[in-house]
Design an enzyme around this catalytic site. Structure first.
Site, PDB file in Angstrom:
ATOM      1  N   SER A 153     -41.917  39.877 -39.747  1.00 50.08           N
ATOM      2  CA  SER A 153     -43.022  40.622 -39.107  1.00 50.08           C
ATOM      3  C   SER A 153     -43.557  41.644 -40.094  1.00 50.08           C
ATOM      4  O   SER A 153     -42.811  42.105 -40.975  1.00 50.08           O
ATOM      5  CB  SER A 153     -42.496  41.355 -37.864  1.00 50.08           C
ATOM      6  OG  SER A 153     -43.439  42.328 -37.442  1.00 50.08           O
ATOM      7  N   LYS A 166     -36.246  42.701 -38.810  1.00 46.80           N
ATOM      8  CA  LYS A 166     -37.224  41.872 -39.520  1.00 46.80           C
ATOM      9  C   LYS A 166     -37.186  42.121 -41.023  1.00 46.80           C
ATOM     10  O   LYS A 166     -37.492  41.225 -41.815  1.00 46.80           O
ATOM     11  CB  LYS A 166     -38.621  42.101 -38.941  1.00 46.80           C
ATOM     12  CG  LYS A 166     -38.766  41.598 -37.496  1.00 46.80           C
ATOM     13  CD  LYS A 166     -38.513  40.101 -37.415  1.00 46.80           C
ATOM     14  CE  LYS A 166     -38.781  39.527 -36.036  1.00 46.80           C
ATOM     15  NZ  LYS A 166     -38.598  38.070 -35.994  1.00 46.80           N
ATOM     16  N   ASP A 180     -28.161  30.277 -27.200  1.00 48.07           N
ATOM     17  CA  ASP A 180     -28.452  31.637 -27.660  1.00 48.07           C
ATOM     18  C   ASP A 180     -28.192  31.685 -29.171  1.00 48.07           C
ATOM     19  O   ASP A 180     -27.050  31.537 -29.605  1.00 48.07           O
ATOM     20  CB  ASP A 180     -27.519  32.605 -26.913  1.00 48.07           C
ATOM     21  CG  ASP A 180     -27.711  34.046 -27.337  1.00 48.07           C
ATOM     22  OD1 ASP A 180     -28.488  34.311 -28.278  1.00 48.07           O
ATOM     23  OD2 ASP A 180     -27.068  34.910 -26.710  1.00 48.07           O
ATOM     24  N   VAL A 181     -29.246  31.919 -29.943  1.00 49.46           N
ATOM     25  CA  VAL A 181     -29.068  31.866 -31.407  1.00 49.46           C
ATOM     26  C   VAL A 181     -28.139  32.958 -31.930  1.00 49.46           C
ATOM     27  O   VAL A 181     -27.632  32.870 -33.046  1.00 49.46           O
ATOM     28  CB  VAL A 181     -30.414  31.928 -32.181  1.00 49.46           C
ATOM     29  CG1 VAL A 181     -31.253  30.684 -31.941  1.00 49.46           C
ATOM     30  CG2 VAL A 181     -31.192  33.202 -31.875  1.00 49.46           C
ATOM     31  N   TYR A 216     -36.187  46.674 -34.172  1.00 53.14           N
ATOM     32  CA  TYR A 216     -36.957  45.458 -34.479  1.00 53.14           C
ATOM     33  C   TYR A 216     -37.348  45.419 -35.951  1.00 53.14           C
ATOM     34  O   TYR A 216     -37.176  44.390 -36.616  1.00 53.14           O
ATOM     35  CB  TYR A 216     -38.198  45.434 -33.581  1.00 53.14           C
ATOM     36  CG  TYR A 216     -39.062  44.205 -33.730  1.00 53.14           C
ATOM     37  CD1 TYR A 216     -38.683  42.971 -33.199  1.00 53.14           C
ATOM     38  CD2 TYR A 216     -40.289  44.278 -34.393  1.00 53.14           C
ATOM     39  CE1 TYR A 216     -39.487  41.853 -33.334  1.00 53.14           C
ATOM     40  CE2 TYR A 216     -41.098  43.162 -34.528  1.00 53.14           C
ATOM     41  CZ  TYR A 216     -40.696  41.960 -33.996  1.00 53.14           C
ATOM     42  OH  TYR A 216     -41.507  40.844 -34.131  1.00 53.14           O
ATOM     43  N   GLY A 229     -36.638  29.118 -30.491  1.00 50.99           N
ATOM     44  CA  GLY A 229     -37.595  29.843 -29.650  1.00 50.99           C
ATOM     45  C   GLY A 229     -38.941  29.151 -29.559  1.00 50.99           C
ATOM     46  O   GLY A 229     -39.985  29.805 -29.547  1.00 50.99           O
ATOM     47  N   ALA A 230     -38.906  27.810 -29.475  1.00 51.30           N
ATOM     48  CA  ALA A 230     -40.168  27.048 -29.519  1.00 51.30           C
ATOM     49  C   ALA A 230     -40.753  26.760 -28.135  1.00 51.30           C
ATOM     50  O   ALA A 230     -41.749  26.053 -28.029  1.00 51.30           O
ATOM     51  CB  ALA A 230     -39.959  25.748 -30.286  1.00 51.30           C
ATOM     52  N   SER A 231     -40.166  27.304 -27.082  1.00 52.42           N
ATOM     53  CA  SER A 231     -40.673  26.999 -25.744  1.00 52.42           C
ATOM     54  C   SER A 231     -42.057  27.578 -25.493  1.00 52.42           C
ATOM     55  O   SER A 231     -42.830  27.043 -24.705  1.00 52.42           O
ATOM     56  CB  SER A 231     -39.724  27.558 -24.677  1.00 52.42           C
ATOM     57  OG  SER A 231     -38.499  26.886 -24.735  1.00 52.42           O
ATOM     58  N   ALA A 234     -35.956  46.938 -38.452  1.00 50.09           N
ATOM     59  CA  ALA A 234     -34.748  46.753 -39.276  1.00 50.09           C
ATOM     60  C   ALA A 234     -34.332  45.277 -39.258  1.00 50.09           C
ATOM     61  O   ALA A 234     -33.979  44.705 -40.295  1.00 50.09           O
ATOM     62  CB  ALA A 234     -33.608  47.627 -38.760  1.00 50.09           C
TER      63      ALA A 234
HETATM   64  P1  NAD Z   1     -42.204  35.133 -27.269  1.00 48.00           P
HETATM   65  O1  NAD Z   1     -41.429  36.171 -26.536  1.00 48.00           O
HETATM   66  O2  NAD Z   1     -43.469  34.621 -26.682  1.00 48.00           O
HETATM   67  O3  NAD Z   1     -41.263  33.888 -27.596  1.00 48.00           O
HETATM   68  C1  NAD Z   1     -39.966  34.045 -28.091  1.00 48.00           C
HETATM   69  C2  NAD Z   1     -39.161  32.800 -27.784  1.00 48.00           C
HETATM   70  O4  NAD Z   1     -37.835  33.016 -28.291  1.00 48.00           O
HETATM   71  C3  NAD Z   1     -39.015  32.539 -26.292  1.00 48.00           C
HETATM   72  O5  NAD Z   1     -39.232  31.175 -26.012  1.00 48.00           O
HETATM   73  C4  NAD Z   1     -37.594  32.972 -25.980  1.00 48.00           C
HETATM   74  O6  NAD Z   1     -37.004  32.286 -24.881  1.00 48.00           O
HETATM   75  C5  NAD Z   1     -36.890  32.643 -27.283  1.00 48.00           C
HETATM   76  N1  NAD Z   1     -35.650  33.415 -27.437  1.00 48.00           N
HETATM   77  C6  NAD Z   1     -35.478  34.745 -27.206  1.00 48.00           C
HETATM   78  N2  NAD Z   1     -34.196  35.091 -27.410  1.00 48.00           N
HETATM   79  C7  NAD Z   1     -33.540  33.957 -27.778  1.00 48.00           C
HETATM   80  C8  NAD Z   1     -32.192  33.674 -28.128  1.00 48.00           C
HETATM   81  N3  NAD Z   1     -31.256  34.621 -28.108  1.00 48.00           N
HETATM   82  N4  NAD Z   1     -31.858  32.405 -28.471  1.00 48.00           N
HETATM   83  C9  NAD Z   1     -32.811  31.421 -28.488  1.00 48.00           C
HETATM   84  N5  NAD Z   1     -34.107  31.639 -28.141  1.00 48.00           N
HETATM   85  C10 NAD Z   1     -34.465  32.885 -27.798  1.00 48.00           C
HETATM   86  O7  NAD Z   1     -42.459  35.771 -28.720  1.00 48.00           O
HETATM   87  P2  NAD Z   1     -43.507  35.404 -29.870  1.00 48.00           P
HETATM   88  O8  NAD Z   1     -44.531  36.475 -29.881  1.00 48.00           O
HETATM   89  O9  NAD Z   1     -43.915  33.977 -29.794  1.00 48.00           O
HETATM   90  O10 NAD Z   1     -42.577  35.669 -31.141  1.00 48.00           O
HETATM   91  C11 NAD Z   1     -42.011  34.633 -31.915  1.00 48.00           C
HETATM   92  C12 NAD Z   1     -41.471  35.239 -33.200  1.00 48.00           C
HETATM   93  O11 NAD Z   1     -42.535  35.862 -33.923  1.00 48.00           O
HETATM   94  C13 NAD Z   1     -40.426  36.333 -32.982  1.00 48.00           C
HETATM   95  O12 NAD Z   1     -39.433  36.262 -33.976  1.00 48.00           O
HETATM   96  C14 NAD Z   1     -41.219  37.604 -33.147  1.00 48.00           C
HETATM   97  O13 NAD Z   1     -40.420  38.685 -33.530  1.00 48.00           O
HETATM   98  C15 NAD Z   1     -42.193  37.190 -34.232  1.00 48.00           C
HETATM   99  N6  NAD Z   1     -43.390  38.018 -34.305  1.00 48.00           N
HETATM  100  C16 NAD Z   1     -44.258  38.102 -33.255  1.00 48.00           C
HETATM  101  C17 NAD Z   1     -45.399  38.888 -33.363  1.00 48.00           C
HETATM  102  C18 NAD Z   1     -46.400  39.016 -32.260  1.00 48.00           C
HETATM  103  O14 NAD Z   1     -47.321  39.845 -32.409  1.00 48.00           O
HETATM  104  N7  NAD Z   1     -46.302  38.266 -31.178  1.00 48.00           N
HETATM  105  C19 NAD Z   1     -45.625  39.606 -34.539  1.00 48.00           C
HETATM  106  C20 NAD Z   1     -44.724  39.494 -35.590  1.00 48.00           C
HETATM  107  C21 NAD Z   1     -43.608  38.689 -35.457  1.00 48.00           C
END
Ligand code: NAD
Length: 246
Positions: free
Chosen positions: A141, A158, A62-63, A154, A11-13, A156
């Site tokens: 999280s 995490k 898809d992970v 979510y 999910g690094a995009s 659960a």
């Molecule tokens: P985001 O939605 O900006 O990015 C998530 C990325 O994951 C996207 O590039 C998406 O295409 C990719 N992705 C989604 N489903 C996928 C799949 N099935 N297979 C492969 N890639 C997939 O989200 P973010 O805010 O950057 O979150 C990143 C991580 O941090 C997540 O695990 C999220 O739960 C966690 N997180 C985020 C926050 C927040 O406040 N933003 C807080 C706590 C934890």
């Protein structure tokens, strides 16, 4: 073949994953991005990483698929001759209250966030065990620790990620592989952009440091955990949350 260490980030995009990839690229890692979202966004990120002088490979996958991740990891290990760092960051939300949450909303979030992390730890971990080196960081999280109304699925998933982290840490430690987690609080990304403004303000009120976190705040913690400075840490969770959980 480059001599650089290799970091696979799911999910690094965009968002937190992208900040992690850029930070690790600055540390000299070649990056492998596993993402299931838009290829255009992935390609933009790829260029940004490459401009830092390291390589960046992108695989659409898809992970949550055990089989797809298995063949992808096999391909990557052959191409890159190993993976030094795995960051399980890909995640989704599908928020609603318990009483109206559909089975599908529950299953999807568990499949990506929890099973996705298991899949990657399973496939990459096997190779790290054989090589007797490697480092894994899972992105959990704060709600995995404290729960949250409207996020049963979510939180659960995490909380489960923390279970995977601690079990992995215990199982892999004898071979020198460390497994830790980062639990971000409220971080400014596309995931939180969709929340209503009044909800965001109410959330900020609960944060002792009185600000939303940045993806870079999380990336800094990941960079620390994969570095030698954290060489005596495993099975731990770093809360990057402005003091929400203490
Ligand atoms: P985001 O939605 O900006 O990015 C998530 C990325 O994951 C996207 O590039 C998406 O295409 C990719 N992705 C989604 N489903 C996928 C799949 N099935 N297979 C492969 N890639 C997939 O989200 P973010 O805010 O950057 O979150 C990143 C991580 O941090 C997540 O695990 C999220 O739960 C966690 N997180 C985020 C926050 C927040 O406040 N933003 C807080 C706590 C934890």
């Amino acid at each position: 073949m480059s001599e650089n260490k290799k970091a696979m980030v799911t999910g690094a995009s965009q968002g937190i994953g992208k900040a992690i990839a850029l930070r690790l690229a600055k540390e000299g890692y070649d990056i492998i991005n596993i993402d299931y979202g838009s290829p255009e966004i992935a390609q933009e990120m790829q260029k940004e990483v490459q401009s830092l002088g390291v390589s960046c490979d992108y695989y659409k996958c898809d992970v949550s698929s055990f089989q797809d991740t298995e063949s992808l990891v096999k391909e990557c290990i052959e191409k890159h001759e190993g993976i030094d760092v795995l960051v399980n960051n890909a995640g989704i939300t599908s928020d609603t209250l318990f009483s109206v949450m559909s089975e599908d909303a529950f299953d999807k979030v568990i499949a990506v966030n929890l099973k996705g992390t298991f899949n990657m730890m399973r496939h990459v971990g096997r190779k790290m065990l054989r090589k007797r080196s490697g480092c894994i960081v899972n992105i959990s999280s704060v709600v995995g620790v404290m729960g949250n109304a409207g996020q049963a699925n979510y939180s659960a998933s995490k909380a489960g990620v923390l279970g995977l982290t601690k079990s992995g840490a215990r199982e892999f430690a004898p071979r020198g592989i460390r497994v830790n987690a980062v639990a971000p609080g409220f971080i400014e990304t596309a995931m939180t952009d969709k929340l209503k403004e009044e909800y965001k303000q109410a959330f900020i009120e609960k944060i002792p440091l009185k600000r939303i976190g940045t993806p870079e705040d999380v990336a800094n913690a990941v960079a620390f955990l994969v570095s030698d400075d954290a060489s005596y840490m495993t099975g731990q969770t770093l809360m990057i949350d402005g003091g929400m959980v203490m």
